[in-house]
Design a protein around this motif. Structure first.
Motif, PDB file in Angstrom:
ATOM      1  N   TYR A 298      49.505  98.721  48.151  1.00 54.52           N
ATOM      2  CA  TYR A 298      50.501  97.877  47.492  1.00 54.52           C
ATOM      3  C   TYR A 298      51.881  98.473  47.759  1.00 54.52           C
ATOM      4  O   TYR A 298      52.165  99.609  47.396  1.00 54.52           O
ATOM      5  CB  TYR A 298      50.197  97.756  45.993  1.00 54.52           C
ATOM      6  CG  TYR A 298      48.965  96.914  45.781  1.00 54.52           C
ATOM      7  CD1 TYR A 298      47.696  97.483  45.845  1.00 54.52           C
ATOM      8  CD2 TYR A 298      49.062  95.538  45.590  1.00 54.52           C
ATOM      9  CE1 TYR A 298      46.548  96.718  45.713  1.00 54.52           C
ATOM     10  CE2 TYR A 298      47.921  94.757  45.450  1.00 54.52           C
ATOM     11  CZ  TYR A 298      46.675  95.365  45.522  1.00 54.52           C
ATOM     12  OH  TYR A 298      45.537  94.598  45.404  1.00 54.52           O
TER      13      TYR A 298
ATOM     14  N   GLU B 139      50.800  94.855  37.534  1.00 52.56           N
ATOM     15  CA  GLU B 139      49.539  95.090  36.850  1.00 52.56           C
ATOM     16  C   GLU B 139      48.457  94.191  37.443  1.00 52.56           C
ATOM     17  O   GLU B 139      48.696  93.008  37.707  1.00 52.56           O
ATOM     18  CB  GLU B 139      49.662  94.813  35.340  1.00 52.56           C
ATOM     19  CG  GLU B 139      48.358  95.057  34.587  1.00 52.56           C
ATOM     20  CD  GLU B 139      48.415  94.740  33.100  1.00 52.56           C
ATOM     21  OE1 GLU B 139      49.331  94.013  32.679  1.00 52.56           O
ATOM     22  OE2 GLU B 139      47.530  95.222  32.364  1.00 52.56           O
ATOM     23  N   ILE B 140      47.298  94.778  37.621  1.00 53.40           N
ATOM     24  CA  ILE B 140      46.130  94.015  38.039  1.00 53.40           C
ATOM     25  C   ILE B 140      45.084  94.157  36.932  1.00 53.40           C
ATOM     26  O   ILE B 140      44.678  95.271  36.590  1.00 53.40           O
ATOM     27  CB  ILE B 140      45.535  94.513  39.364  1.00 53.40           C
ATOM     28  CG1 ILE B 140      46.612  94.615  40.446  1.00 53.40           C
ATOM     29  CG2 ILE B 140      44.411  93.582  39.823  1.00 53.40           C
ATOM     30  CD1 ILE B 140      46.124  95.247  41.741  1.00 53.40           C
ATOM     31  N   GLN B 141      44.682  93.041  36.382  1.00 56.52           N
ATOM     32  CA  GLN B 141      43.675  93.059  35.324  1.00 56.52           C
ATOM     33  C   GLN B 141      42.290  92.799  35.928  1.00 56.52           C
ATOM     34  O   GLN B 141      42.154  92.096  36.935  1.00 56.52           O
ATOM     35  CB  GLN B 141      43.997  91.988  34.285  1.00 56.52           C
ATOM     36  CG  GLN B 141      45.309  92.244  33.551  1.00 56.52           C
ATOM     37  CD  GLN B 141      45.586  91.204  32.482  1.00 56.52           C
ATOM     38  OE1 GLN B 141      45.223  90.041  32.628  1.00 56.52           O
ATOM     39  NE2 GLN B 141      46.215  91.624  31.401  1.00 56.52           N
TER      40      GLN B 141
ATOM     41  N   THR C 233      40.049  94.473  37.709  1.00 55.63           N
ATOM     42  CA  THR C 233      40.065  94.692  39.155  1.00 55.63           C
ATOM     43  C   THR C 233      38.729  94.357  39.804  1.00 55.63           C
ATOM     44  O   THR C 233      37.655  94.519  39.205  1.00 55.63           O
ATOM     45  CB  THR C 233      40.432  96.140  39.493  1.00 55.63           C
ATOM     46  OG1 THR C 233      39.569  97.022  38.757  1.00 55.63           O
ATOM     47  CG2 THR C 233      41.883  96.430  39.162  1.00 55.63           C
TER      48      THR C 233
ATOM     49  N   ASN D 270      41.747  97.737  34.309  1.00 50.28           N
ATOM     50  CA  ASN D 270      43.123  97.313  34.586  1.00 50.28           C
ATOM     51  C   ASN D 270      43.891  98.480  35.194  1.00 50.28           C
ATOM     52  O   ASN D 270      43.661  99.639  34.828  1.00 50.28           O
ATOM     53  CB  ASN D 270      43.823  96.873  33.302  1.00 50.28           C
ATOM     54  CG  ASN D 270      43.144  95.690  32.648  1.00 50.28           C
ATOM     55  OD1 ASN D 270      42.311  95.011  33.249  1.00 50.28           O
ATOM     56  ND2 ASN D 270      43.488  95.449  31.396  1.00 50.28           N
TER      57      ASN D 270
ATOM     58  N   ARG E 214      45.165  87.240  37.712  1.00 53.65           N
ATOM     59  CA  ARG E 214      44.917  88.607  37.237  1.00 53.65           C
ATOM     60  C   ARG E 214      46.095  89.533  37.567  1.00 53.65           C
ATOM     61  O   ARG E 214      46.164  90.638  37.057  1.00 53.65           O
ATOM     62  CB  ARG E 214      43.641  89.151  37.872  1.00 53.65           C
ATOM     63  CG  ARG E 214      42.386  88.379  37.495  1.00 53.65           C
ATOM     64  CD  ARG E 214      41.153  89.020  38.108  1.00 53.65           C
ATOM     65  NE  ARG E 214      41.161  88.971  39.570  1.00 53.65           N
ATOM     66  CZ  ARG E 214      41.423  90.010  40.353  1.00 53.65           C
ATOM     67  NH1 ARG E 214      41.683  91.199  39.829  1.00 53.65           N
ATOM     68  NH2 ARG E 214      41.402  89.866  41.670  1.00 53.65           N
ATOM     69  N   PHE E 215      46.984  89.088  38.435  1.00 56.54           N
ATOM     70  CA  PHE E 215      48.139  89.885  38.839  1.00 56.54           C
ATOM     71  C   PHE E 215      49.361  89.446  38.029  1.00 56.54           C
ATOM     72  O   PHE E 215      49.634  88.254  37.905  1.00 56.54           O
ATOM     73  CB  PHE E 215      48.444  89.678  40.323  1.00 56.54           C
ATOM     74  CG  PHE E 215      47.472  90.337  41.256  1.00 56.54           C
ATOM     75  CD1 PHE E 215      46.165  89.876  41.362  1.00 56.54           C
ATOM     76  CD2 PHE E 215      47.862  91.406  42.046  1.00 56.54           C
ATOM     77  CE1 PHE E 215      45.266  90.482  42.237  1.00 56.54           C
ATOM     78  CE2 PHE E 215      46.976  92.005  42.923  1.00 56.54           C
ATOM     79  CZ  PHE E 215      45.683  91.549  43.017  1.00 56.54           C
TER      80      PHE E 215
ATOM     81  N   ASP F  45      40.403  93.765  45.654  1.00 59.49           N
ATOM     82  CA  ASP F  45      41.784  94.166  45.374  1.00 59.49           C
ATOM     83  C   ASP F  45      42.144  95.474  46.066  1.00 59.49           C
ATOM     84  O   ASP F  45      43.315  95.877  46.071  1.00 59.49           O
ATOM     85  CB  ASP F  45      41.998  94.343  43.867  1.00 59.49           C
ATOM     86  CG  ASP F  45      41.797  93.054  43.089  1.00 59.49           C
ATOM     87  OD1 ASP F  45      41.389  93.137  41.907  1.00 59.49           O
ATOM     88  OD2 ASP F  45      42.041  91.969  43.660  1.00 59.49           O
TER      89      ASP F  45
ATOM     90  N   ARG G 154      51.225  93.266  49.563  1.00 57.40           N
ATOM     91  CA  ARG G 154      49.910  93.888  49.685  1.00 57.40           C
ATOM     92  C   ARG G 154      49.585  94.000  51.169  1.00 57.40           C
ATOM     93  O   ARG G 154      49.856  93.074  51.947  1.00 57.40           O
ATOM     94  CB  ARG G 154      48.852  93.049  48.978  1.00 57.40           C
ATOM     95  CG  ARG G 154      47.420  93.568  49.114  1.00 57.40           C
ATOM     96  CD  ARG G 154      46.488  92.815  48.204  1.00 57.40           C
ATOM     97  NE  ARG G 154      46.474  91.390  48.471  1.00 57.40           N
ATOM     98  CZ  ARG G 154      45.930  90.495  47.656  1.00 57.40           C
ATOM     99  NH1 ARG G 154      45.364  90.890  46.519  1.00 57.40           N
ATOM    100  NH2 ARG G 154      45.939  89.222  47.972  1.00 57.40           N
TER     101      ARG G 154
END
Lengths: 115, 117
Positions: free
Chosen positions: B90, B78-80, B82, B18, B64-65, B86, B36
């Motif tokens: 950003y 947050e990106i879980q 990854t 993450n 996931r974002f 991805d 992005r």
């Protein structure tokens, strides 16, 4: 929804040549129009803007005129310099479906200027 | 005010980890955007806040974002779990509302470059 279409690059020019980068848009109502510039590894910086039809935005020798009849906002510069080498993005901000005002960007046009 | 600030500037992470990015907008700006950007492309909209309220998310945004702007000031993205896809820059931007039929420009930070290995 809102969208922006700009000419594909790269555009390669010699120093002091004339520059045109085409941009057309689709939008609801009366958006504001922008050109941004991005140098390598950096975020986007505003270059110029126009907020209503027939307005001309200008900065650092660059100009663009808001043409509502042709839905265009072409970027021009009379004499480019090596330091103008960068990626240029056309963008609009205005009402979209659902009432949001999210800035929308084109894909960018890379400009390379040779000495 | 020094403009929009993003932290970190670069992040390398292993697939499945993450990551969290922070954005501090210009202080009087109530609108905040996350975008992005991949190589050769323009900024792609992710999500938008007006003050602390998240008003819009891109339909393309994976579950996931997630993003927050708890007090209407700074924001986190947050990106879980990854994935290599991805990997991108950003970008955070902020703006004030326009007046009448004039819509204001967005001011951008320098971005956070994420590399997922």
């Amino acid at each position: 929804g809102n969208s922006v279409t700009q000419m594909e690059g790269p555009v390669t020019l010699s120093e002091e040549a004339f520059l045109t980068i085409n941009c057309t848009y689709t939008a609801t109502g009366y958006p504001s129009l922008f050109w941004y510039v991005q140098y390598p590894g950096e975020g986007l910086q505003l270059l110029l803007k126009a907020t209503k039809a027939d307005d001309k935005g200008s900065n650092k020798g660059f100009e663009a005129t808001y043409r509502k009849e042709t839905t265009s906002f072409h970027l021009e510069k009379g004499s480019v310099q090596v330091s103008d080498s960068a990626v240029y993005f056309c963008a609009l901000s205005g009402p979209a479906s659902g009432g949001s005002y999210i800035p929308t960007f084109g894909r960018g046009t890379s400009l390379i200027v040779h000495p | 005010d020094t403009g929009v600030s993003q932290d970190p500037r670069h992040k390398i992470t292993k697939r499945g980890q993450n990551v969290t990015f922070r954005c501090d907008p210009i202080s009087e700006h109530n609108r905040l955007y996350w975008y992005r950007q991949t190589l050769g492309q323009g900024p792609e909209f992710l999500t938008y806040f007006q003050n602390e309220a998240q008003l819009e998310k891109s339909r393309l945004l994976s579950d996931r974002f997630s993003a927050e702007r708890p007090k209407g000031s700074f924001s986190t993205l947050e990106i879980q779990r990854t994935e290599q896809g991805d990997s991108a820059m950003y970008l955070c931007a902020s703006s004030v509302p326009g007046t009448g039929h004039s819509y204001t420009e967005a001011f951008f930070g320098q971005g956070t470059r994420l590399t997922v290995v």
